[in-house]
Design an enzyme around this catalytic site. Structure first.
Site, short mmCIF file in Angstrom:
data_model
loop_
_atom_site.label_atom_id
_atom_site.label_comp_id
_atom_site.label_asym_id
_atom_site.label_seq_id
_atom_site.Cartn_x
_atom_site.Cartn_y
_atom_site.Cartn_z
N LYS A 198 0.79 -1.24 0.00
CA LYS A 198 0.00 0.00 0.00
C LYS A 198 0.81 1.28 0.00
O LYS A 198 1.83 1.38 0.68
CB LYS A 198 -0.89 0.02 1.25
CG LYS A 198 -1.97 -1.03 1.21
CD LYS A 198 -2.77 -0.95 2.49
CE LYS A 198 -3.95 -1.89 2.46
NZ LYS A 198 -4.55 -2.01 3.79
N GLY A 354 10.21 -5.07 7.62
CA GLY A 354 9.23 -6.12 7.38
C GLY A 354 9.52 -7.10 6.25
O GLY A 354 10.51 -7.82 6.28
N GLY A 377 9.32 -2.32 12.53
CA GLY A 377 8.64 -1.07 12.86
C GLY A 377 9.62 0.05 13.20
O GLY A 377 9.42 1.20 12.79
P1 AMP Z 1 4.16 -4.33 2.97
O1 AMP Z 1 3.90 -5.02 4.28
O2 AMP Z 1 3.34 -3.11 2.74
O3 AMP Z 1 5.64 -4.12 2.72
O4 AMP Z 1 3.63 -5.33 1.86
C1 AMP Z 1 4.19 -6.59 1.65
C2 AMP Z 1 3.19 -7.45 0.95
O5 AMP Z 1 2.83 -6.86 -0.28
C3 AMP Z 1 3.71 -8.82 0.63
O6 AMP Z 1 3.03 -9.75 1.40
C4 AMP Z 1 3.41 -8.98 -0.85
O7 AMP Z 1 2.82 -10.23 -1.16
C5 AMP Z 1 2.42 -7.89 -1.12
N1 AMP Z 1 2.42 -7.49 -2.53
C6 AMP Z 1 3.48 -7.21 -3.29
N2 AMP Z 1 3.10 -6.95 -4.55
C7 AMP Z 1 1.76 -7.09 -4.59
C8 AMP Z 1 0.78 -6.97 -5.64
N3 AMP Z 1 1.14 -6.65 -6.87
N4 AMP Z 1 -0.50 -7.20 -5.31
C9 AMP Z 1 -0.85 -7.52 -4.05
N5 AMP Z 1 0.03 -7.63 -3.03
C10 AMP Z 1 1.31 -7.42 -3.30
#
Ligand code: AMP
Length: 396
Positions: A198, A354, A377
């Site tokens: 996100k 993370g 974090g």
């Molecule tokens: P974050 O915790 O915000 O760093 O997000 C990490 C997560 O984003 C991981 O579990 C990935 O599987 C997910 N992710 C990466 N690329 C995508 C995508 N194109 N669509 C959905 N989820 C994604």
């Protein structure tokens, strides 16, 4: 700021906040020993000087109550194995039991106190509890980066009872140094790779680092909020519709600050969010209805290669795709390989926050990076430009 090397711990009782919050399996075996290994240099220094290392940590979330499931006794034998020394476990972290154990200790001993979070006072940062901890020792060392963003008793409040007799351990010092290398770099170009799911969870980081970087590589799920904001077709890809304006604003600010943004040009799209989905490579702004982007495509990787190779400093936070599924791991692995190659040629690479840490470990890339942060974090908050209470408490 005095470093740990400038102190001699001979005959000193040293209270060390470590992060032994390690994963355990159902038989209470430690499944990842990284955090214990990471604390070893600091513990070795104290006991080799002839001091007593009094280790304190939390494990899991016992919510202020005694619970054997979260007892640090489960990790004693693994800790002894890693440190190569006997570790005396104490069934309480404060009070008569802890005081007696410390009083009976001899130079060179290692004591491990029971889980701090068996007391609600720990997370509340209660002064009386912090004082009880402080009374056990002559000197305080904080070596727990993973909890440095929390103003808990053992990470922050306790520090004030030690005057000048406090410092960072090697691990925490290295974390701070690595991040400063990225955020205050005089070498250029500096590249940030931001992936993950996100935009909303990364926005403060993006705003804070735009002044400090030359390139921003965007990947992962947040790609599609940008692509949609720019008028592209994203099919069923993950998107934050309420952040489209924000995405455009980021692109505008980046332009003003001369930061080159690299968005994917092609995408590996799938007809379902599933390991066995059908896939096709499509232009990033032409994802068909019913399909969703789950990884970056080959043209994107090709275009990122020289950007990474030319960077002097690289910060990597967040995977480029859904790396947990093999079909969508390629972008993350390839980018990791580019960064590994650049690192071999002298680039400083920092991976943190993370999921990117999980990814580099999973793909065997961790040893090929200059530094892999141990704090999720805490790292993110530092990237956001916050002063972490655990760090401030030592510096004051
Ligand atoms: P974050 O915790 O915000 O760093 O997000 C990490 C997560 O984003 C991981 O579990 C990935 O599987 C997910 N992710 C990466 N690329 C995508 C995508 N194109 N669509 C959905 N989820 C994604």
């Amino acid at each position: 700021m005095k470093s740990i090397d400038s102190f001699d711990f001979k005959n000193q009782k040293v209270l060390v906040r470590v992060d032994f919050n390690v994963p355990l399996d159902e038989n209470f075996n430690v499944t990842d020993t990284n955090r214990i290994e990471a604390a070893k240099p600091t513990i070795d220094k104290i006991v080799n000087d002839g001091g007593v290392a009094i280790l304190m940590s939390h494990l899991g979330r016992p919510k202020g109550e005694r619970n054997d499931k979260y007892s640090l006794r489960h990790i004693v034998s693994k800790t002894e194995e890693i440190l190569g020394k006997k570790v005396t476990f104490v069934t309480d972290c404060v009070g008569a039991t802890a005081e007696t154990a410390v009083a009976a200790s001899k130079p060179g001993d290692i004591i491990l106190l029971e889980n701090l979070r068996f007391y609600a006072e720990e997370e509340k940062g209660v002064e009386a509890f912090s004082k009880q901890l402080a009374d056990l020792a002559d000197f305080y060392v904080n070596d727990a980066f993973g909890t440095a963003h929390r103003a808990h008793a053992s990470t922050t409040i306790v520090a004030k009872y030690f005057g000048e007799k406090k410092c960072f351990g090697y691990l925490l010092a290295k974390e701070i140094e690595s991040l400063n290398k990225v955020l205050n770099s005089t070498e250029k170009p500096v590249t940030a790779v931001l992936g993950g799911s996100k935009v909303s969870s990364k926005i403060t980081i993006i705003e804070n680092i735009l002044d400090k970087i030359d390139h921003m590589i965007i990947g992962g799920g947040m790609t599609f909020t940008f692509i949609k904001a720019l008028g592209g077709k994203i099919g069923n890809s993950i998107c934050e519709d309420d952040k489209l304006e924000l995405a455009l604003d980021i692109l505008k600010k980046a332009k003003e600050k001369n930061v080159q943004i690299h968005l994917p040009v092609d995408i590996l799209a799938a007809d379902a969010f599933a390991a066995d989905a059908n896939v096709q490579i499509v232009p990033a702004n032409e994802i068909p209805d019913g399909w969703q982007g789950l990884d970056v495509g080959p043209k994107t990787l090709e275009s990122l290669k020289p950007v990474v190779a030319e960077s002097k400093i690289i910060l990597w936070n967040g995977p480029l795709g859904v790396f947990e599924m093999e079909k969508f791991a390629n972008g993350t692995i390839e980018l990791g390989n580019f960064i590994a190659e650049a690192t071999k040629n002298g680039t400083f690479s920092l991976v943190g926050g993370g999921d990117s840490v999980a990814a580099v470990k999973q793909f065997g890339l961790a040893p090929k990076m200059s530094y892999v942060s141990t704090g999720g974090g805490a790292m993110l908050e530092m990237l956001e430009g916050q002063v972490l209470p655990g760090i401030k408490a030592i510096q004051e």
